[in-house]
Design a protein around this motif. Sequence first.
Motif, short mmCIF file in Angstrom:
data_model
loop_
_atom_site.label_atom_id
_atom_site.label_comp_id
_atom_site.label_asym_id
_atom_site.label_seq_id
_atom_site.Cartn_x
_atom_site.Cartn_y
_atom_site.Cartn_z
N ARG A 1 -63.47 35.34 42.22
CA ARG A 1 -62.11 35.31 42.75
C ARG A 1 -61.09 35.10 41.64
O ARG A 1 -60.05 35.77 41.61
N ALA A 2 -61.36 34.19 40.72
CA ALA A 2 -60.43 33.92 39.63
C ALA A 2 -60.22 35.15 38.75
O ALA A 2 -59.09 35.49 38.39
N PRO B 1 -57.40 28.02 36.51
CA PRO B 1 -58.21 27.87 37.72
C PRO B 1 -59.49 27.09 37.47
O PRO B 1 -60.22 27.34 36.51
N ASN B 2 -59.78 26.11 38.34
CA ASN B 2 -61.06 25.41 38.32
C ASN B 2 -62.11 26.31 38.95
O ASN B 2 -61.92 26.85 40.04
N VAL B 3 -63.23 26.47 38.25
CA VAL B 3 -64.30 27.35 38.71
C VAL B 3 -65.62 26.60 38.63
O VAL B 3 -66.00 26.12 37.55
N ARG B 4 -66.31 26.48 39.76
CA ARG B 4 -67.60 25.79 39.78
C ARG B 4 -68.72 26.65 40.35
O ARG B 4 -69.89 26.36 40.13
N THR B 5 -68.35 27.70 41.08
CA THR B 5 -69.37 28.55 41.71
C THR B 5 -69.15 30.00 41.31
O THR B 5 -68.06 30.38 40.83
N ALA C 1 -71.64 30.10 37.42
CA ALA C 1 -70.22 30.41 37.40
C ALA C 1 -69.84 31.19 36.14
O ALA C 1 -69.09 32.17 36.19
N GLU D 1 -68.82 32.45 43.32
CA GLU D 1 -67.78 33.01 44.20
C GLU D 1 -66.39 32.68 43.66
O GLU D 1 -65.50 33.54 43.63
N GLU D 2 -66.19 31.44 43.24
CA GLU D 2 -64.90 31.05 42.68
C GLU D 2 -64.62 31.82 41.38
O GLU D 2 -63.47 32.18 41.10
#
Length: 454
Positions: free
Chosen positions: A183-184, A173-177, A206, A179-180
């Motif tokens: 979720r991941a 999973p790409n994660v930049r924030t 992140a 929130e992301e």
Amino acid sequence: MRSWRKLIATLALGSFVLGACTAPMAEEKGTASRKLAFIHVNVIPMTEEIILVDRAVVVADGRILRVMPAGEFEPEKGMDVIDGQGGYLLPGLSDMHVHLGLKLLADGPASRTDMERDLALYLPHGVTTIRHMRGSETALELREDIRSGKVIGPRLVVAGPSINKDLPQNFGPNVRTAEEAWRAVQEQAAAGYDLIKVHQHLEKGAFLAVIEAATNMGLPVAGHAQPDIEQTLRYLSLEHAEEVSHLLEVGTDFDQAPETLEALVDADITVTPTLIVFETIHKYLSDDGLKALLRSEDSTYVSPYWRNVMSFENNYFRQALGEDFAQNEPYFRDESERLKTLTRQLHEAGVPLMLGTDAVGLVAPGLSVHQELELLVEAGLTPYEALYTATVVPAEWLGEERLRGRIEEGMQAEFVLLRQNPLLNISYSRNVLGVLQGTNWYDQKALQAMLVLR
């Protein structure tokens, strides 16, 4: 040149095709028994650097019941007795950084067949636990099949797909924030993964959210160095000695950066050096080195896929570095020596080291553990200290120090029986006579049957 992993970002990091053994019946898995005993064994308990000479070890329901002088042992009715004939019994070994069935990203994900082929190489080489460092649904299914006894293999600990910033989606999973990140981690926890893996540099918010979310869900986090050392120190395990080197100035070691070493000690972080894969790089860039690797007995267990990828015609490192690839051979040779120096310095300072191998390219899974042990000794550890990284430290990292990693009464019964004393020469760890997993004993014949030609 800071990192070969950046150089070959398309990496998801023969004749023999080996497969995991499927066991439709318990008696085909090994000698199943509720009670068994090993007699006339020299026990290396890993509680301290000692050898308990001529012992009997009694196992009941997969736990160690007694460790006693062999002369005091009397078999019970129905008990299976294995005569160790003076061999050396020590806890099963662990490889805490593997990638079952790994391929180049362009060639797609590892299939179940790819993963089982690698899996089959571990038990025959005395490895009873592995930590798979980029998981998938297939890896989770395989973990459950091993637990149920449907498939014979080492205990499998599975990390989630690698959390990263901007790698291709099939990597993880790409994660930049923040929130992301939450979720991941939540998705991986719900899927049943055992730990979280961070692969790339993440934005600070992140990254900290990954740590917070994982801690909230009771999952450890392992990964690659982050730009900020304070972030890196939040890991429970830092993967690869070359990632440790990223905390330093180019070409330096901890003699020039004692404050960084002190920070690593204070953080109580564990480091998984994975020296063996880096050690092979300079050999790929030399004709003599590559020829020796391809002809070595160990490499006969490398998959046809990797033998092709690392062949003279297709060698990935040579192609990635271009037609002047040979000019890079001295750099990678020197860097390999520097990584050994860093590993020795970490060890001498008291930073826990945990054995992992990465086992890709012309590095065969399973055998890689013994190669890594040899490199750790070459780096400056004693044979006992090297074995400690493959037994006690993995159990401690997994929170299982009261269950695994030592041979003591009440511990899980996971043993490897060796022909010779590895404390005298670490290469003797290769001479495996048998492996015990719980109540299943695999003698040399059974282990060799796992290495069938397929």
